[in-house]
Design a protein around this motif. Structure first.
Motif, PDB file in Angstrom:
ATOM      1  N   ARG A 457       0.842  -1.187   0.000  1.00 49.49           N
ATOM      2  CA  ARG A 457       0.000   0.000   0.000  1.00 49.49           C
ATOM      3  C   ARG A 457       0.881   1.243   0.000  1.00 49.49           C
ATOM      4  NH1 ARG A 457      -0.617  -3.074   4.449  1.00 49.49           N
ATOM      5  NH2 ARG A 457      -0.087  -2.228   6.495  1.00 49.49           N
ATOM      6  N   ILE A 458       0.389   2.239  -0.696  1.00 52.34           N
ATOM      7  CA  ILE A 458       1.178   3.445  -0.860  1.00 52.34           C
ATOM      8  C   ILE A 458       1.280   4.191   0.469  1.00 52.34           C
ATOM      9  CG2 ILE A 458       1.268   5.677  -2.035  1.00 52.34           C
ATOM     10  CD1 ILE A 458      -0.170   4.307  -4.385  1.00 52.34           C
ATOM     11  N   LYS A 459       0.196   4.326   1.136  1.00 48.76           N
ATOM     12  CA  LYS A 459       0.202   5.023   2.425  1.00 48.76           C
ATOM     13  C   LYS A 459       0.468   4.018   3.537  1.00 48.76           C
ATOM     14  CE  LYS A 459      -0.813   8.832   0.319  1.00 48.76           C
ATOM     15  NZ  LYS A 459       0.178   9.915   0.185  1.00 48.76           N
ATOM     16  N   ASP A 460       0.442   4.477   4.725  1.00 50.28           N
ATOM     17  CA  ASP A 460       0.837   3.613   5.849  1.00 50.28           C
ATOM     18  C   ASP A 460      -0.350   3.043   6.611  1.00 50.28           C
ATOM     19  OD1 ASP A 460       1.632   6.273   8.272  1.00 50.28           O
ATOM     20  OD2 ASP A 460      -0.031   5.985   6.894  1.00 50.28           O
ATOM     21  N   MET A 461      -1.419   2.752   5.896  1.00 44.50           N
ATOM     22  CA  MET A 461      -2.584   2.147   6.530  1.00 44.50           C
ATOM     23  C   MET A 461      -2.211   0.851   7.237  1.00 44.50           C
ATOM     24  SD  MET A 461      -6.107   0.958   4.671  1.00 44.50           S
ATOM     25  CE  MET A 461      -5.344  -0.417   3.826  1.00 44.50           C
ATOM     26  N   VAL A 462      -2.813   0.632   8.386  1.00 49.83           N
ATOM     27  CA  VAL A 462      -2.595  -0.587   9.159  1.00 49.83           C
ATOM     28  C   VAL A 462      -3.872  -1.428   9.064  1.00 49.83           C
ATOM     29  CG1 VAL A 462      -2.190  -1.542  11.462  1.00 49.83           C
ATOM     30  CG2 VAL A 462      -0.997   0.545  10.750  1.00 49.83           C
ATOM     31  N   ILE A 463      -3.718  -2.721   8.788  1.00 44.65           N
ATOM     32  CA  ILE A 463      -4.872  -3.621   8.745  1.00 44.65           C
ATOM     33  C   ILE A 463      -4.773  -4.567   9.931  1.00 44.65           C
ATOM     34  CG2 ILE A 463      -6.106  -5.374   7.426  1.00 44.65           C
ATOM     35  CD1 ILE A 463      -4.970  -4.174   4.902  1.00 44.65           C
ATOM     36  N   ARG A 464      -5.715  -4.439  10.852  1.00 41.95           N
ATOM     37  CA  ARG A 464      -5.717  -5.265  12.053  1.00 41.95           C
ATOM     38  C   ARG A 464      -7.013  -6.046  12.116  1.00 41.95           C
ATOM     39  NH1 ARG A 464      -7.318  -5.732  17.308  1.00 41.95           N
ATOM     40  NH2 ARG A 464      -5.749  -6.496  18.782  1.00 41.95           N
ATOM     41  N   GLY A 465      -6.934  -7.378  11.931  1.00 46.35           N
ATOM     42  CA  GLY A 465      -8.120  -8.227  12.007  1.00 46.35           C
ATOM     43  C   GLY A 465      -9.227  -7.825  11.062  1.00 46.35           C
ATOM     44  N   GLY A 466      -8.844  -7.352   9.865  1.00 52.67           N
ATOM     45  CA  GLY A 466      -9.845  -6.951   8.886  1.00 52.67           C
ATOM     46  C   GLY A 466     -10.277  -5.504   9.000  1.00 52.67           C
ATOM     47  N   GLU A 467      -9.843  -4.798  10.038  1.00 50.59           N
ATOM     48  CA  GLU A 467     -10.179  -3.384  10.211  1.00 50.59           C
ATOM     49  C   GLU A 467      -9.069  -2.524   9.615  1.00 50.59           C
ATOM     50  OE1 GLU A 467     -13.881  -3.394  12.519  1.00 50.59           O
ATOM     51  OE2 GLU A 467     -12.755  -1.829  11.467  1.00 50.59           O
ATOM     52  N   ASN A 468      -9.436  -1.563   8.781  1.00 50.63           N
ATOM     53  CA  ASN A 468      -8.470  -0.617   8.239  1.00 50.63           C
ATOM     54  C   ASN A 468      -8.283   0.537   9.223  1.00 50.63           C
ATOM     55  OD1 ASN A 468      -8.398  -2.196   5.999  1.00 50.63           O
ATOM     56  ND2 ASN A 468      -9.629  -0.842   4.731  1.00 50.63           N
ATOM     57  N   ILE A 469      -7.051   0.757   9.624  1.00 51.85           N
ATOM     58  CA  ILE A 469      -6.749   1.795  10.615  1.00 51.85           C
ATOM     59  C   ILE A 469      -5.685   2.719  10.039  1.00 51.85           C
ATOM     60  CG2 ILE A 469      -5.988   2.264  12.969  1.00 51.85           C
ATOM     61  CD1 ILE A 469      -6.662  -0.687  13.613  1.00 51.85           C
ATOM     62  N   TYR A 470      -5.950   4.018  10.107  1.00 50.75           N
ATOM     63  CA  TYR A 470      -4.967   4.987   9.643  1.00 50.75           C
ATOM     64  C   TYR A 470      -4.295   5.633  10.846  1.00 50.75           C
ATOM     65  CZ  TYR A 470      -6.483   4.448   4.872  1.00 50.75           C
ATOM     66  OH  TYR A 470      -6.744   3.928   3.638  1.00 50.75           O
ATOM     67  N   PRO A 471      -2.962   5.513  10.948  1.00 52.40           N
ATOM     68  CA  PRO A 471      -2.249   6.011  12.116  1.00 52.40           C
ATOM     69  C   PRO A 471      -2.496   7.483  12.430  1.00 52.40           C
ATOM     70  CG  PRO A 471      -0.825   4.560  10.865  1.00 52.40           C
ATOM     71  CD  PRO A 471      -2.070   4.754  10.047  1.00 52.40           C
ATOM     72  N   ARG A 472      -2.694   8.292  11.389  1.00 52.19           N
ATOM     73  CA  ARG A 472      -2.855   9.725  11.642  1.00 52.19           C
ATOM     74  C   ARG A 472      -4.041  10.010  12.560  1.00 52.19           C
ATOM     75  NH1 ARG A 472      -1.996  14.673   8.864  1.00 52.19           N
ATOM     76  NH2 ARG A 472      -2.624  16.292  10.337  1.00 52.19           N
ATOM     77  N   GLU A 473      -5.123   9.248  12.401  1.00 52.38           N
ATOM     78  CA  GLU A 473      -6.300   9.448  13.253  1.00 52.38           C
ATOM     79  C   GLU A 473      -5.951   9.227  14.720  1.00 52.38           C
ATOM     80  OE1 GLU A 473      -9.500   6.851  12.310  1.00 52.38           O
ATOM     81  OE2 GLU A 473     -10.777   7.577  13.936  1.00 52.38           O
ATOM     82  N   ILE A 474      -5.161   8.185  14.991  1.00 53.86           N
ATOM     83  CA  ILE A 474      -4.772   7.880  16.372  1.00 53.86           C
ATOM     84  C   ILE A 474      -3.785   8.915  16.877  1.00 53.86           C
ATOM     85  CG2 ILE A 474      -3.797   6.101  17.880  1.00 53.86           C
ATOM     86  CD1 ILE A 474      -4.668   4.108  15.607  1.00 53.86           C
ATOM     87  N   GLU A 475      -2.871   9.339  16.003  1.00 55.98           N
ATOM     88  CA  GLU A 475      -1.911  10.369  16.386  1.00 55.98           C
ATOM     89  C   GLU A 475      -2.634  11.654  16.789  1.00 55.98           C
ATOM     90  OE1 GLU A 475       1.457   8.678  13.266  1.00 55.98           O
ATOM     91  OE2 GLU A 475       0.388  10.548  12.835  1.00 55.98           O
ATOM     92  N   GLU A 476      -3.632  12.048  15.994  1.00 57.86           N
ATOM     93  CA  GLU A 476      -4.365  13.278  16.305  1.00 57.86           C
ATOM     94  C   GLU A 476      -5.067  13.171  17.657  1.00 57.86           C
ATOM     95  OE1 GLU A 476      -3.318  15.637  13.052  1.00 57.86           O
ATOM     96  OE2 GLU A 476      -4.478  16.130  14.821  1.00 57.86           O
ATOM     97  N   PHE A 477      -5.559  11.989  17.957  1.00 61.70           N
ATOM     98  CA  PHE A 477      -6.219  11.815  19.255  1.00 61.70           C
ATOM     99  C   PHE A 477      -5.212  11.892  20.394  1.00 61.70           C
ATOM    100  CE2 PHE A 477      -9.327  10.625  22.271  1.00 61.70           C
ATOM    101  CZ  PHE A 477      -8.713   9.762  23.166  1.00 61.70           C
ATOM    102  N   LEU A 478      -4.069  11.208  20.251  1.00 59.17           N
ATOM    103  CA  LEU A 478      -3.070  11.194  21.321  1.00 59.17           C
ATOM    104  C   LEU A 478      -2.432  12.561  21.538  1.00 59.17           C
ATOM    105  CD1 LEU A 478      -1.330   7.753  20.676  1.00 59.17           C
ATOM    106  CD2 LEU A 478      -2.955   8.336  22.483  1.00 59.17           C
TER     107      LEU A 478
END
Length: 570
Positions: A457-478
């Motif tokens: 994948r071009i971007k750094d999307m994380v796939i965990r157990g079938g869920e697509n997770i984008y690190p930036r969303e978590i970073e913004e929260f933290l």
């Protein structure tokens, strides 16, 4: 297709069967007319069954009730629930009226729910009451304390300014009333199955109107509302069902969640467009419930992500169940290990199981293997382009179509491409180019036969157990934590879930923070699968000379520390 296109990574799907140019409501009515007394829906955990005629009557009754609640075509109505009868009733009733159903992930917590409801201006929210440790009604009250003094349907909330109505899904014997909220059973009782207003409103609904919004994290990290039409998802459900050779004799077990396209399109709509029967084994995924449902209901079709199939196969009571009625289904969400596929075919009798690839923005499936695709191709590719669609693989830098077997970005064009991101024209233009191609962000190859293989994948999307997770969303929260100066989130390979999240955190001078403190900060605010498993406190991040953070180095260092290897991507 020209010889040049054959040599390039381009393919077009078959067009021998025409696209459906009807609304979901109209097409559902044609299926009911063909199979009125056939079983349409079984919800085992609720002990409820409906024929097609009975389901149609309940859908019309709910549509009547929604009109009576003051909702009108184009209004957004959110549903926050696991799998149940109420979910599919809402899916079909809102479609009939041209209301836009907004899927809310049951893993969402307060901050995410607030964002989603306000992003698209939801006028009504239908929610399950509780599930395991999640108290949904308490979270709603945290956002809307004004409910305590509001009459049902007359909410005026500071934090949710568009929301007027909250409905909670009650079960027989449910307890006391919830102040300011309306029971789903009471809402349904207010409707009339033969309400002429429903027919009048439905007559004005068009196939290209928006019908569904699903939140998907974009490259900016903020959830975006992919807006889908009747034409998008009705046709995708139909043609995916065609690839599995569904008929009115099939019974489809759906343990995957309905808030994803996997459940509501590849499950519900694939079944309903073929006169098949939907079977919900449980509210949330439980492997034993799936095995029991397949045996007791004589299911012929079973969906799941690889981790679900693994849980079913590895259940200590697996050998007790007769799964011989199974024939086909879909495995999707993450790459399928070869050994798992062999066991699904052999031990679960799913000789015609298919692999599907897609994304929410394309309704979702662009590529799918067939029931007769060789096993080697089912585990090493995601199949071929589906009917009435085009796919091509382009150089991410030049936009030129690559030669066969050369990697590039996978793009899709056709009826399945979303209307756009709700309220985000700029990001819509970024995702869908001027020629109508949806840029997936996935790196892929296409072989000489047209089979597509996802290679990265071009971007750094994380796939965990079938869920697509984008690190930036978590970073913004933290970043909201008062002690966090900077944070970077990456995915680390994991044999069970595909990837696990890791957060590297730089703490502000003079402040202190612990791993437990970070997890406590996340608790109840973001979905559990977005909470980083690994948390490290560092002084700085690896960077280029120009100051760009090198996430791949963070990932590599964590792999070394944890002693893990990169999982092979199919």
């Amino acid at each position: 297709m020209t010889q040049h296109q054959v040599e390039q990574s381009y393919a077009r799907g078959q067009t021998d069967k025409p696209l459906i140019e009807q609304t979901i409501g109209d097409y559902f009515d044609t299926i009911v007319a063909r199979h009125p007394d056939a079983e349409a829906l079984v919800s085992l955990h609720q002990q409820r069954r409906y024929t097609y005629r009975e389901l149609q009557a309940e859908v019309n009754r709910l549509a009547s009730a929604l009109l009576g609640a003051g909702l009108a075509t184009g209004d957004r109505v959110a549903i926050w629930s696991h799998n149940n009868v109420e979910w599919v009733l809402m899916q079909l009733a809102t479609a009939r009226l041209g209301l836009i159903l907004v899927n809310i992930n049951p893993a969402y917590r307060v901050a995410e729910l607030e964002y989603a409801l306000n992003k698209v201006g939801c006028k009504a929210l239908v929610s399950m009451a509780r599930f395991k440790t999640s108290d949904y009604l308490s979270m709603i009250r945290e956002l809307a304390p004004e409910l305590a003094g509001a009459a049902p349907g007359d909410l005026h909330c500071a934090r949710l300014p568009d929301l007027r109505t909250v409905v909670w899904i009650d079960e027989p014997g449910a307890g006391a009333e919830e102040a300011g909220m309306l029971r789903f059973s009471a809402l349904l009782a207010h409707g009339q199955a033969d309400d002429a207003r429903v027919r009048a409103v439905a007559a004005g609904v068009q196939p290209c109107q928006a019908i569904n919004i699903q939140f998907t994290s974009g490259t900016t990290g903020f959830p975006k509302g992919a807006t889908l039409t009747h034409r998008n998802i009705l046709n995708n459900g139909f043609f995916v069902g065609e690839a599995m050779k569904l008929t009115d004799r099939d019974r489809l077990c759906i343990p995957v969640p309905l808030y994803h396209c996997f459940g509501m399109v590849l499950g519900n709509l694939a079944s309903l467009t073929h006169g098949a029967c939907i079977v919900y084994p449980s509210s949330g995924f439980e492997p034993l419930a799936v095995l029991q449902a397949v045996q007791d209901e004589r299911c012929t079709v079973l969906h799941g992500v690889p981790t679900m199939f693994i849980a079913e196969l590895d259940h200590p009571r697996f050998a007790e169940f007769d799964l011989s009625t199974l024939r086909t289904g879909i495995m999707a969400g993450s790459p399928c290990p070869v050994e798992v596929m062999k066991r699904v075919v052999g031990d679960m009798h799913m000789s015609e199981v298919t692999i599907a690839y897609g994304m929410t923005e394309t309704s979702p499936v662009s590529c799918q293997s067939g029931t007769d695709t060789p096993l080697a191709m089912r585990v090493s590719t995601v199949g071929m382009v589906r009917d009435h669609l085009e796919v091509q693989i382009v150089d991410p830098d030049t936009g030129a179509v690559t030669a066969r077997n050369q990697p590039g970005e996978l793009c899709t064009r056709g009826y399945s491409v979303m209307q756009g991101y709700w309220g985000d024209e700029a990001q819509t233009r970024e995702a869908i180019d001027a020629d109508g191609w949806m840029h997936t962000g996935d790196l892929a190859t296409m072989n000489e036969e047209g089979y597509v293989n996802i290679v990265g994948r071009i971007k750094d999307m994380v796939i965990r157990g079938g869920e697509n997770i984008y690190p930036r969303e978590i970073e913004e929260f933290l970043y909201r934590h008062p002690a966090v100066q900077d944070v970077q989130v990456v995915g680390v390979p994991d044999t069970k879930y595909g990837e696990e999240l890791c957060a590297w955190i730089v703490v502000k001078p003079g402040q202190s923070l612990t791993e437990e403190g970070v997890r406590k900060f996340c608790e109840g605010q973001i979905a559990y699968h977005k909470v980083p498993r690994y948390i490290r406190f560092v002084e700085e991040f690896p960077m280029t000379i120009t100051g760009k953070i090198q996430k791949f180095k963070i990932r590599d260092l964590m792999k070394q520390e944890l002693g893990v290897q990169e999982a092979k991507t199919a």
